[in-house]
Design a protein around this motif. Sequence first.
Motif, PDB file in Angstrom:
ATOM      1  N   CYS A  56       0.822  -1.218   0.000  1.00 56.01           N
ATOM      2  CA  CYS A  56       0.000   0.000   0.000  1.00 56.01           C
ATOM      3  C   CYS A  56       0.854   1.267   0.000  1.00 56.01           C
ATOM      4  O   CYS A  56       0.403   2.318  -0.441  1.00 56.01           O
ATOM      5  CB  CYS A  56      -0.957   0.013   1.186  1.00 56.01           C
ATOM      6  N   GLN A  57       2.063   1.154   0.470  1.00 56.15           N
ATOM      7  CA  GLN A  57       2.957   2.318   0.420  1.00 56.15           C
ATOM      8  C   GLN A  57       3.313   2.623  -1.036  1.00 56.15           C
ATOM      9  O   GLN A  57       3.403   3.780  -1.431  1.00 56.15           O
ATOM     10  CB  GLN A  57       4.208   2.075   1.254  1.00 56.15           C
ATOM     11  N   LYS A  70       8.084   4.525 -13.229  1.00 59.55           N
ATOM     12  CA  LYS A  70       9.315   4.040 -12.610  1.00 59.55           C
ATOM     13  C   LYS A  70       9.096   4.113 -11.103  1.00 59.55           C
ATOM     14  O   LYS A  70       8.787   5.175 -10.566  1.00 59.55           O
ATOM     15  CB  LYS A  70      10.500   4.907 -13.013  1.00 59.55           C
ATOM     16  N   ALA A  71       9.219   2.991 -10.425  1.00 62.53           N
ATOM     17  CA  ALA A  71       9.039   2.937  -8.971  1.00 62.53           C
ATOM     18  C   ALA A  71      10.318   2.378  -8.350  1.00 62.53           C
ATOM     19  O   ALA A  71      10.904   1.428  -8.858  1.00 62.53           O
ATOM     20  CB  ALA A  71       7.848   2.054  -8.620  1.00 62.53           C
ATOM     21  N   ASP A  88      17.280   6.927   1.126  1.00 67.77           N
ATOM     22  CA  ASP A  88      16.709   7.157   2.455  1.00 67.77           C
ATOM     23  C   ASP A  88      15.573   6.182   2.770  1.00 67.77           C
ATOM     24  O   ASP A  88      14.784   6.408   3.683  1.00 67.77           O
ATOM     25  CB  ASP A  88      16.194   8.598   2.564  1.00 67.77           C
ATOM     26  N   ASP A  89      15.467   5.101   1.978  1.00 72.32           N
ATOM     27  CA  ASP A  89      14.403   4.092   2.119  1.00 72.32           C
ATOM     28  C   ASP A  89      13.008   4.686   1.937  1.00 72.32           C
ATOM     29  O   ASP A  89      12.044   4.224   2.544  1.00 72.32           O
ATOM     30  CB  ASP A  89      14.501   3.343   3.461  1.00 72.32           C
ATOM     31  N   GLU A  90      12.899   5.709   1.083  1.00 76.38           N
ATOM     32  CA  GLU A  90      11.598   6.295   0.748  1.00 76.38           C
ATOM     33  C   GLU A  90      11.139   5.723  -0.589  1.00 76.38           C
ATOM     34  O   GLU A  90      11.941   5.557  -1.508  1.00 76.38           O
ATOM     35  CB  GLU A  90      11.701   7.818   0.628  1.00 76.38           C
ATOM     36  N   VAL A  91       9.845   5.431  -0.671  1.00 81.37           N
ATOM     37  CA  VAL A  91       9.287   4.950  -1.930  1.00 81.37           C
ATOM     38  C   VAL A  91       9.109   6.141  -2.860  1.00 81.37           C
ATOM     39  O   VAL A  91       8.567   7.173  -2.465  1.00 81.37           O
ATOM     40  CB  VAL A  91       7.931   4.244  -1.706  1.00 81.37           C
TER      41      VAL A  91
END
Length: 135
Positions: A59-60, A118-119, A124-127
């Motif tokens: 969901c993130q 593009k995902a 910084d471990d951010e989506v």
Amino acid sequence: NRINNIKITCSRISGTTVSAGEEFSFCEVVGQPSAEDGYKEAHAFVDGKLVNAIGGGNCQVSTTIYNAAKKIDGVEITERHEHGKEVGYIEMGKDATVAYDYLDLKFQNNNNFDLKLKAYINDDDEVCVDIYKIA
């Protein structure tokens, strides 16, 4: 486990083309998370309760796609559902929950050009989700 799941989902989303006039479906592109595909148990809301579930974290990614897509002229959000509970990664009302074969995130590309997604997870471990016009 959550980061693992997000990375798998990002890899499935990245490179997706949404042609002019086409509808994007998160669940169709990602498919149902399974342990066989490398997904692990992580926190997820199921029926309003926080539980461990295979694919927790998806969901993130769907939320990030939703917030990117709604900024693009000619893109119409056609299906989106809120968690109904506060999630730690975005403000209430800006989330987009998904559950395979039950809740989806969909958007229609009403432009006369294709879009490419593009995902990824940044340093910084951010989506992150970038949506590009394909010329």
